[in-house]
Design a protein around this motif. Structure first.
Motif, PDB file in Angstrom:
ATOM      1  N   GLU A  16       0.836  -1.256   0.163  1.00  0.00           N
ATOM      2  CA  GLU A  16       0.063   0.008  -0.075  1.00  0.00           C
ATOM      3  C   GLU A  16       0.823   1.349  -0.138  1.00  0.00           C
ATOM      4  N   ALA A  17       1.897   1.091   0.902  1.00  0.00           N
ATOM      5  CA  ALA A  17       2.741   2.319   1.055  1.00  0.00           C
ATOM      6  C   ALA A  17       3.543   2.614  -0.414  1.00  0.00           C
ATOM      7  N   ASP A  18       3.986   1.406  -1.174  1.00  0.00           N
ATOM      8  CA  ASP A  18       4.732   1.685  -2.491  1.00  0.00           C
ATOM      9  C   ASP A  18       3.576   2.315  -3.641  1.00  0.00           C
ATOM     10  N   ILE A  19       2.511   1.739  -3.410  1.00  0.00           N
ATOM     11  CA  ILE A  19       1.286   2.012  -4.318  1.00  0.00           C
ATOM     12  C   ILE A  19       1.162   3.718  -4.214  1.00  0.00           C
ATOM     13  N   GLU A  20       1.264   4.132  -2.990  1.00  0.00           N
ATOM     14  CA  GLU A  20       0.762   5.473  -2.595  1.00  0.00           C
ATOM     15  C   GLU A  20       2.039   6.408  -2.999  1.00  0.00           C
ATOM     16  N   ARG A  21       3.331   5.770  -2.704  1.00  0.00           N
ATOM     17  CA  ARG A  21       4.549   6.490  -3.221  1.00  0.00           C
ATOM     18  C   ARG A  21       4.640   6.643  -4.898  1.00  0.00           C
ATOM     19  N   ASN A  22       4.204   5.612  -5.501  1.00  0.00           N
ATOM     20  CA  ASN A  22       4.318   5.663  -6.985  1.00  0.00           C
ATOM     21  C   ASN A  22       3.211   6.707  -7.537  1.00  0.00           C
ATOM     22  N   ALA A  23       2.190   6.858  -6.852  1.00  0.00           N
ATOM     23  CA  ALA A  23       1.077   7.680  -7.094  1.00  0.00           C
ATOM     24  C   ALA A  23       1.449   9.120  -7.284  1.00  0.00           C
ATOM     25  N   LYS A  24       1.967   9.392  -5.998  1.00  0.00           N
ATOM     26  CA  LYS A  24       2.816  10.552  -5.627  1.00  0.00           C
ATOM     27  C   LYS A  24       3.921  10.887  -6.823  1.00  0.00           C
ATOM     28  N   GLU A  25       4.789   9.978  -6.896  1.00  0.00           N
ATOM     29  CA  GLU A  25       5.797  10.242  -7.938  1.00  0.00           C
ATOM     30  C   GLU A  25       5.149  10.397  -9.273  1.00  0.00           C
ATOM     31  N   GLN A  26       4.246   9.801  -9.826  1.00  0.00           N
ATOM     32  CA  GLN A  26       3.512  10.064 -11.100  1.00  0.00           C
ATOM     33  C   GLN A  26       2.993  11.419 -11.139  1.00  0.00           C
TER      34      GLN A  26
END
Length: 208
Positions: A16-26
């Motif tokens: 979940e943390a990786d998904i959130e971090r990926n979304a913010k990076e996008q």
């Protein structure tokens, strides 16, 4: 079972943390890309204005390559202005020679026109009329042209001009046109006033 559930919970939290971090990076990259895209469009617009100013100052037309739309991701290469070549320098020697020959041929083929007369001198019509009047036999246009060139070299008139002058004399009733075989000859006609005077003198002599 308890350890397994705990490990699964940890993995889930990590994903979940990786998904959130990926979304913010996008979101960050997308924002930077939008800013760069806007900057690229601004630069492209400025470049178009500068190119137009350059072409206006150099007096050259806008090249088609300069007007091509810029790539949305890559700025088009700047084309350096070409040095202007003197007119005719790029033509091949044979082409220049051909053009020069064409101009000479055109000059040779140009019809000869009557030269403007000097004020106080007789007109071309008067000269031509005098030539056929003093002749003892009918004269062709070519013969009159030759005689005109010999007796009046300053009055340069070609055969066409002389023929037109003779035809104008025929139209005015001052000359007569006769045809022999395929040749046309011209003979001067007596002036009506002169002929009338001669007739009056003849009648006067007869009455006396």
């Amino acid at each position: 079972m308890s350890d397994s559930n705990t490990l699964k919970s940890q993995y889930s939290a990590q994903v979940e943390a990786d998904i959130e971090r990926n979304a913010k990076e996008q979101e960050r990259v997308a924002a930077e890309l939008a800013a760069l895209q806007e900057q690229l469009q601004t630069l492209d617009h400025d470049r178009t204005l500068l190119v137009g100013m350059r072409e206006a100052l150099s007096g050259q037309g806008t090249a088609a390559a300069e007007e091509a739309p810029a790539s949305p991701t890559t700025a088009p290469p700047v084309e350096l202005p070409k040095a202007r070549r003197p007119k005719g320098e790029g033509a091949a020697p044979k082409q220049r020679a051909k053009k020069a020959a064409g101009k000479k041929d055109t000059a040779k083929k140009a019809p000869t026109v009557a030269q403007p007369r000097t004020p106080g001198t007789p007109t071309l019509r008067e000269i031509v009329l005098n030539l056929i009047t003093t002749s003892t036999e009918p004269r062709s246009a070519a013969e009159v042209t030759k005689t005109l060139a010999e007796t009046h070299p300053e009055r340069k008139a070609g055969g066409t001009v002389v023929r037109n002058t003779l035809e104008s004399l025929v139209a005015r009733g001052q000359a007569e046109r006769t045809k022999q075989n395929k040749s046309v000859f011209y003979t001067a006609l007596p002036d009506p006033a002169t002929a009338e005077d001669a007739a009056d003198k003849k009648d006067a002599s007869a009455n006396a």
